[in-house]
Design a protein around this motif. Sequence first.
Motif, PDB file in Angstrom:
ATOM      1  N   VAL A   1      36.308  35.173  24.546  1.00 46.51           N
ATOM      2  CA  VAL A   1      35.886  36.182  25.522  1.00 46.51           C
ATOM      3  C   VAL A   1      36.648  35.885  26.806  1.00 46.51           C
ATOM      4  O   VAL A   1      36.656  34.751  27.279  1.00 46.51           O
ATOM      5  CB  VAL A   1      34.366  36.084  25.768  1.00 46.51           C
ATOM      6  CG1 VAL A   1      33.955  36.967  26.931  1.00 46.51           C
ATOM      7  CG2 VAL A   1      33.601  36.447  24.507  1.00 46.51           C
ATOM      8  N   SER A   2      37.310  36.907  27.347  1.00 37.32           N
ATOM      9  CA  SER A   2      38.207  36.665  28.466  1.00 37.32           C
ATOM     10  C   SER A   2      37.903  37.610  29.614  1.00 37.32           C
ATOM     11  O   SER A   2      37.614  38.786  29.397  1.00 37.32           O
ATOM     12  CB  SER A   2      39.643  36.866  27.969  1.00 37.32           C
ATOM     13  OG  SER A   2      40.576  36.506  28.947  1.00 37.32           O
ATOM     14  N   GLY A   3      37.982  37.110  30.836  1.00 29.73           N
ATOM     15  CA  GLY A   3      37.676  37.929  32.001  1.00 29.73           C
ATOM     16  C   GLY A   3      38.864  38.060  32.938  1.00 29.73           C
ATOM     17  O   GLY A   3      39.646  37.126  33.096  1.00 29.73           O
TER      18      GLY A   3
ATOM     19  N   LYS B   1      35.391  40.697  39.556  1.00 26.23           N
ATOM     20  CA  LYS B   1      35.135  40.717  41.009  1.00 26.23           C
ATOM     21  C   LYS B   1      35.000  39.339  41.667  1.00 26.23           C
ATOM     22  O   LYS B   1      35.361  39.190  42.833  1.00 26.23           O
ATOM     23  CB  LYS B   1      33.883  41.530  41.377  1.00 26.23           C
ATOM     24  CG  LYS B   1      33.913  42.977  40.910  1.00 26.23           C
ATOM     25  CD  LYS B   1      34.826  43.837  41.769  1.00 26.23           C
ATOM     26  CE  LYS B   1      34.688  45.321  41.464  1.00 26.23           C
ATOM     27  NZ  LYS B   1      35.245  45.712  40.144  1.00 26.23           N
ATOM     28  N   GLY B   2      34.484  38.353  40.969  1.00 22.08           N
ATOM     29  CA  GLY B   2      34.350  37.041  41.607  1.00 22.08           C
ATOM     30  C   GLY B   2      33.741  36.041  40.651  1.00 22.08           C
ATOM     31  O   GLY B   2      33.112  36.432  39.660  1.00 22.08           O
ATOM     32  N   PRO B   3      33.929  34.727  40.954  1.00 19.58           N
ATOM     33  CA  PRO B   3      33.456  33.689  40.031  1.00 19.58           C
ATOM     34  C   PRO B   3      31.943  33.719  39.846  1.00 19.58           C
ATOM     35  O   PRO B   3      31.431  33.327  38.795  1.00 19.58           O
ATOM     36  CB  PRO B   3      33.898  32.382  40.711  1.00 19.58           C
ATOM     37  CG  PRO B   3      34.174  32.729  42.134  1.00 19.58           C
ATOM     38  CD  PRO B   3      34.551  34.170  42.162  1.00 19.58           C
ATOM     39  N   GLU B   4      31.250  34.239  40.851  1.00 19.48           N
ATOM     40  CA  GLU B   4      29.780  34.244  40.776  1.00 19.48           C
ATOM     41  C   GLU B   4      29.283  35.166  39.671  1.00 19.48           C
ATOM     42  O   GLU B   4      28.124  35.079  39.255  1.00 19.48           O
ATOM     43  CB  GLU B   4      29.182  34.631  42.138  1.00 19.48           C
ATOM     44  CG  GLU B   4      29.458  36.067  42.619  1.00 19.48           C
ATOM     45  CD  GLU B   4      30.865  36.288  43.215  1.00 19.48           C
ATOM     46  OE1 GLU B   4      31.693  35.338  43.188  1.00 19.48           O
ATOM     47  OE2 GLU B   4      31.140  37.411  43.672  1.00 19.48           O
ATOM     48  N   ASN B   5      30.158  36.043  39.177  1.00 19.90           N
ATOM     49  CA  ASN B   5      29.726  36.983  38.137  1.00 19.90           C
ATOM     50  C   ASN B   5      29.967  36.486  36.713  1.00 19.90           C
ATOM     51  O   ASN B   5      29.717  37.211  35.756  1.00 19.90           O
ATOM     52  CB  ASN B   5      30.456  38.324  38.314  1.00 19.90           C
ATOM     53  CG  ASN B   5      30.090  38.971  39.641  1.00 19.90           C
ATOM     54  OD1 ASN B   5      28.952  38.827  40.105  1.00 19.90           O
ATOM     55  ND2 ASN B   5      31.035  39.655  40.266  1.00 19.90           N
ATOM     56  N   TRP B   6      30.529  35.262  36.585  1.00 20.07           N
ATOM     57  CA  TRP B   6      30.933  34.815  35.245  1.00 20.07           C
ATOM     58  C   TRP B   6      29.750  34.550  34.306  1.00 20.07           C
ATOM     59  O   TRP B   6      29.919  34.443  33.095  1.00 20.07           O
ATOM     60  CB  TRP B   6      31.861  33.600  35.326  1.00 20.07           C
ATOM     61  CG  TRP B   6      33.201  33.947  34.729  1.00 20.07           C
ATOM     62  CD1 TRP B   6      33.619  33.645  33.453  1.00 20.07           C
ATOM     63  CD2 TRP B   6      34.269  34.685  35.332  1.00 20.07           C
ATOM     64  NE1 TRP B   6      34.876  34.165  33.239  1.00 20.07           N
ATOM     65  CE2 TRP B   6      35.302  34.807  34.378  1.00 20.07           C
ATOM     66  CE3 TRP B   6      34.446  35.281  36.571  1.00 20.07           C
ATOM     67  CZ2 TRP B   6      36.495  35.477  34.628  1.00 20.07           C
ATOM     68  CZ3 TRP B   6      35.649  35.947  36.821  1.00 20.07           C
ATOM     69  CH2 TRP B   6      36.642  36.040  35.862  1.00 20.07           C
TER      70      TRP B   6
ATOM     71  N   VAL C   1      42.947  35.376  38.053  1.00 22.38           N
ATOM     72  CA  VAL C   1      41.630  34.731  38.066  1.00 22.38           C
ATOM     73  C   VAL C   1      41.792  33.213  38.208  1.00 22.38           C
ATOM     74  O   VAL C   1      41.082  32.572  38.986  1.00 22.38           O
ATOM     75  CB  VAL C   1      40.861  35.107  36.774  1.00 22.38           C
ATOM     76  CG1 VAL C   1      39.669  34.194  36.571  1.00 22.38           C
ATOM     77  CG2 VAL C   1      40.426  36.569  36.833  1.00 22.38           C
ATOM     78  N   ALA C   2      42.763  32.649  37.469  1.00 22.37           N
ATOM     79  CA  ALA C   2      42.995  31.202  37.576  1.00 22.37           C
ATOM     80  C   ALA C   2      43.658  30.884  38.914  1.00 22.37           C
ATOM     81  O   ALA C   2      43.321  29.885  39.559  1.00 22.37           O
ATOM     82  CB  ALA C   2      43.865  30.713  36.425  1.00 22.37           C
ATOM     83  N   ASP C   3      44.581  31.755  39.363  1.00 29.17           N
ATOM     84  CA  ASP C   3      45.271  31.514  40.632  1.00 29.17           C
ATOM     85  C   ASP C   3      44.292  31.499  41.808  1.00 29.17           C
ATOM     86  O   ASP C   3      44.467  30.751  42.763  1.00 29.17           O
ATOM     87  CB  ASP C   3      46.329  32.594  40.884  1.00 29.17           C
ATOM     88  CG  ASP C   3      47.605  32.325  40.089  1.00 29.17           C
ATOM     89  OD1 ASP C   3      47.697  31.242  39.480  1.00 29.17           O
ATOM     90  OD2 ASP C   3      48.488  33.206  40.088  1.00 29.17           O
ATOM     91  N   ALA C   4      43.263  32.343  41.716  1.00 31.86           N
ATOM     92  CA  ALA C   4      42.269  32.405  42.790  1.00 31.86           C
ATOM     93  C   ALA C   4      41.211  31.309  42.634  1.00 31.86           C
ATOM     94  O   ALA C   4      40.249  31.278  43.392  1.00 31.86           O
ATOM     95  CB  ALA C   4      41.607  33.782  42.790  1.00 31.86           C
ATOM     96  N   HIS C   5      41.403  30.458  41.616  1.00 28.28           N
ATOM     97  CA  HIS C   5      40.465  29.362  41.332  1.00 28.28           C
ATOM     98  C   HIS C   5      39.067  29.848  41.007  1.00 28.28           C
ATOM     99  O   HIS C   5      38.090  29.152  41.233  1.00 28.28           O
ATOM    100  CB  HIS C   5      40.439  28.337  42.480  1.00 28.28           C
ATOM    101  CG  HIS C   5      41.790  27.773  42.785  1.00 28.28           C
ATOM    102  ND1 HIS C   5      42.458  26.915  41.931  1.00 28.28           N
ATOM    103  CD2 HIS C   5      42.646  27.991  43.817  1.00 28.28           C
ATOM    104  CE1 HIS C   5      43.641  26.626  42.430  1.00 28.28           C
ATOM    105  NE2 HIS C   5      43.784  27.271  43.575  1.00 28.28           N
TER     106      HIS C   5
END
Lengths: 247, 320
Positions: free
Chosen positions: B204-206, B211-216, B236-240
């Motif tokens: 499963v990939s996002g 929108k942000g890590p808080e939504n994972w 997503v990885a670049d934005a950590h």
Amino acid sequence: MKILVCISKTPDTTAKIAFTDNNTKFDAAGVQWIINPNDEYYGLVRAVELKEADPSATIHLINVGGADADAIIRKALALGGDEAIRINTESADSFGIATQIAQVARENNYDLIFLGKETIDYNGSSVGGMVAELLDLPYISLATKFELAGTTATVTREIEGGEEVCTVSLPVVISCTKGMAEQRIPNMRGIMAARTKPLKVVEPVAADTLTQVAAFSLPPAKAGVKLVDADNVQELVRLLHEEAKVI
Amino acid sequence: MSVLIFIDINDEGSVKKTSFEVLTYGAKLARQLGVPAEGVVLAPVKEDLPALGKYGVQKIYQVQHEALAHFDAQVYTSAIAQVAEKTGATVLVFSNNTDGKALAPRLSARLKAGLVSGAVALPDTGDAFTVKKSVFSGKAFADIKITTPIKIITLNPNSFSIEVGEGTAETASVEVTLDAPKVKILNVNRQSSEVPLAEAELVVSGGRGMKGPENWGILEDLAKALNAALACSRPVADAHWRPHNEHVGQTGGAIAPNLYLAVGISGAIQHLAGVNRSKVIVVVNKDPEAPFFKAADYGIVGDLFEVVPKLTEAVKQLKG
Ligand SMILES: Cc1cc2nc3c(=O)[nH]c(=O)nc-3n(C[C@H](O)[C@H](O)[C@H](O)COP(=O)(O)OP(=O)(O)OC[C@H]3O[C@@H](n4cnc5c(N)ncnc54)[C@H](O)[C@@H]3O)c2cc1C
């Protein structure tokens, strides 16, 4: 400290992939060439950072290829590096490339050899390991972090489902992947400086050919997407279970 | 003449899943060539080696040496080269996993043996020895002819089905001489609860649409319900938002799971390059024009924040 960074030339990531000569050659017509992103973002930028921390370090870039690689070599020099060496040959396989790089490395006694984890065209992941073996040096592949204290390197490498942290004394060969460094855009000063940096063209040594390309092919086209209504997600799960049989 | 299969062991002494793939592959290749299928184990192992015979391997060589306690590409290469020479191996098979990528090229240079890395099928062994591999980051294949007496193949993970039959492997120990490893392992951080991404059957990939890590959390719930691994797009990885090792695509990992479920990912060509060998691709995106739909098998046009929790519920229902 002397660092060697291996740079290869690959088609732009959006290039159309097609073949000529009875499907034995990549069709380069209209293709834009770039520095292999794994070499550029991870290997080269990390080397430049190491030199920023220790200005006495020297960085050599190396490419095995014809004169048509000079443009991307200059681009790499714009990011950093003191001089570049191009071995003037089109190698038949990874072993040919590794043989040429190892020869230059033997003559120059580098402390550190960086490569990207693979090229985005051949996806071989092989040149680094071959160079290390030809030079009888330790090799750490898929490195995501590299720190140096004196002549001891602390390196983090990817393993399945995690990472491993290890130390090794220089000299060492490192293949670099995501995490090592962040992509940089060359600035005007770098671009100007790159024009006058030395780019030495060296003739190749004899190298064995161990493999050859017999033919290329393209994967079969997809049949087309089956759309499921957003209000009916059960139907998607049913299809994945009964039709695609993946869950 | 024989096929020698490298049986990769993790730091906990268990046989890696990719080893079952290469054992099946190597055994089939040996049958095709009419030579024995043999395995080699270097690391300390907890599991029952003769039982690996069920994947078709007849004999397993075990090397026990203190220099092999931890993986070191240089020392492991030396050990495998000695085993290959002593046993007369003519084809060496590895997984194209992290260890295989470090060992196979070293052995290629040492044994002057042609290497094909990232094989996706059994070789054609008619007049020549030709191996199909993935090139251009999954956008094409190349048939590569190996022209040397000894041949080395690394098999892409998840590209060959594991087959289990009957059989017990004979085991034999081999003596080798080795130098001490130059690389010292300080520590190993492994999330043993998680399925390694490269080996995962379901992923499963996002993307930035999350929108942000808080939504994972909603993706983690879906992954958990499916028993899937998590991946992400490069920004997503670049934005950590997510760790680097989850980044898939041209400049990240290349994977080939049975199911790749992409959520809020546009399907840029560089992203597709890492996932286009997946058997089934499912896309959830609110934009019907997202390029990913062209590469997908199934799709839902909709808001992921509504669709994903419903999917999780539906999967849970299916699994009862
Ligand atoms: C040299 C190079 C190498 C690269 N390598 C890689 C690589 O390895 N991997 C990689 O992934 N990219 C790579 N890229 C970047 C790539 O070009 C794209 O920029 C990137 O993949 C886009 O990521 P994304 O799909 O997550 O984001 P976007 O392109 O911004 O897409 C977000 C998507 O989410 C959808 N969305 C938004 N909100 C919702 C919602 N509420 N519900 C449903 N859908 C929603 C949008 O419709 C959109 O399609 C590379 C680029 C270059 C130039």
